[in-house]
Write a protein that holds these residues in place. Structure first.
Motif, PDB file in Angstrom:
ATOM      1  N   ARG A 183      30.558  67.696  55.514  1.00  0.00           N
ATOM      2  CA  ARG A 183      31.550  66.670  55.178  1.00  0.00           C
ATOM      3  C   ARG A 183      31.053  65.267  55.523  1.00  0.00           C
ATOM      4  O   ARG A 183      31.280  64.313  54.807  1.00  0.00           O
ATOM      5  N   GLU A 238      36.954  69.197  50.127  1.00  0.00           N
ATOM      6  CA  GLU A 238      37.144  70.034  51.302  1.00  0.00           C
ATOM      7  C   GLU A 238      36.003  71.033  51.315  1.00  0.00           C
ATOM      8  O   GLU A 238      35.629  71.573  50.288  1.00  0.00           O
ATOM      9  N   ILE A 267      32.219  73.304  48.109  1.00  0.00           N
ATOM     10  CA  ILE A 267      32.938  72.035  48.234  1.00  0.00           C
ATOM     11  C   ILE A 267      34.020  72.012  47.154  1.00  0.00           C
ATOM     12  O   ILE A 267      33.712  72.063  45.963  1.00  0.00           O
TER      13      ILE A 267
END
Ligand code: GDP
Ligand code: MG
Length: 296
Positions: A197, A213, A232
């Motif tokens: 991330r 996310e 992702i």
């Protein structure tokens, strides 16, 4: 002989920018650190370091940067910020006495209202003479009469040990929140996804990172190599294209950077596969947010 009870708690480091939070954190954690995540600004979940002792566990945490909530996700992130004030077991309030702008009364009020114990750390005392240090100790004693006021120099690691002792003294009796001896799957996956991330945050502009996310879907450990498959999730088809980039170039860069950091974190070789999938408007879907581990 009476058995010593185990203590554990969330210790929240607060203070103005530049007060020396990171420096103190490093001094406190030093080699005792068992887990540390990437830069505080990028963490949604606030944990920055865990220190274990035989009969204690300190979970240091920090807050994500303040942003205006536009989606439910961001609301949830703000809940984490507020959560810093709700779920902390102990505050470390770091002040820089040479900073002429004091901590505002509103913040002090907010801290007081939580009824959470506070340890006041007067940092950078290497820059002050003894009289001044004493003046500041007295001043903070009046503001937080129940608290210990500890003068330190985080930079020169002066008087840091008493801070650790005081933290342990003030921790509530609790079972450990995280495994103490080794990193099990769950936190491990969590830290790996946080690293991915972070690379997304660094490589894309504007709303793209907030639309992503990261889910670790497979994790195979072996002696030489960990094989990790991460997906992702994005909210829209157009975001998928941006994320992947021309000929996959953008995703490739994220993958390389993430792998490097994960390898450093795990101290072993990693085979990292990244996939991008669309999950329509997941940011406004409570069920999906819950699946991703957000409290709403
Ligand atoms: P943060 O923004 O609160 O995390 O602050 P940092 O830990 O990044 O520190 C801000 C600046 O203050 C850095 O330049 C540090 O080197 C410096 N600093 C931190 N602790 C001390 C200290 O005890 N003495 C002195 N002289 N400088 C310090
Ligand atoms: Mg910092």
């Amino acid at each position: 002989m009476e058995e010593r009870k185990h203590k554990a708690g969330y210790v929240n480091i607060i203070g103005k920018p530049n007060a020396g939070k990171s420096t103190l954190m490093n001094a406190l954690v030093g080699e005792k650190l068992s887990i540390i995540t990437s830069k505080a600004q990028t963490t949604r979940h606030r944990i920055i370091g865990i220190v274990n002792g035989e009969d204690f566990q300190i979970v240091y945490s920090d807050t994500p940067g303040i942003i205006k909530p536009a989606y439910k996700l961001q609301q949830s992130m703000m809940n984490f910020v507020e959560g810093a004030f709700i779920d902390a077991d102990l505050f470390l309030l770091i002040v820089d006495p040479s900073d002429e702008y004091e901590i505002d009364d509103k913040t002090i009020d907010k801290i007081r209202k939580t009824n959470v114990p506070v340890i006041v750390i007067l940092n950078k005392i290497d820059l002050l003479n003894n009289d001044l240090v004493l003046q500041h100790v007295n001043k903070w004693n009046e503001i937080f009469p129940e608290s210990s006021i500890i003068p330190v120099s985080a930079l020169y690691k002066f008087n840091v040990e008493p801070v650790l002792k005081e933290i342990i003294a003030k921790l509530p009796e609790n079972h450990p929140f995280f495994p103490k001896d080794e990193l099990t799957d769950k936190p491990l996956r969590f830290f790996v996804s946080e690293i991915i991330r972070e690379k997304i945050l660094m490589n894309y502009k504007q709303e793209i990172p907030y639309s992503c996310e990261v889910c670790i879907e497979e994790y195979h450990e072996s002696k030489e190599l960990d094989k990790i498959k991460a997906v992702i999730y994005v909210a829209r088809e157009s975001q998928k294209g941006i994320l992947i980039g021309k000929g996959g170039s953008a995703m490739k860069r994220v993958g390389i950077e993430a792998r490097k950091d994960i390898e450093e974190f795990l101290q072993k070789k990693v085979f990292l596969e990244l996939y991008v999938k669309v999950m329509k408007e997941w940011r406004d879907d409570e069920l999906k947010l819950k699946q991703f581990g957000y409290d709403l």
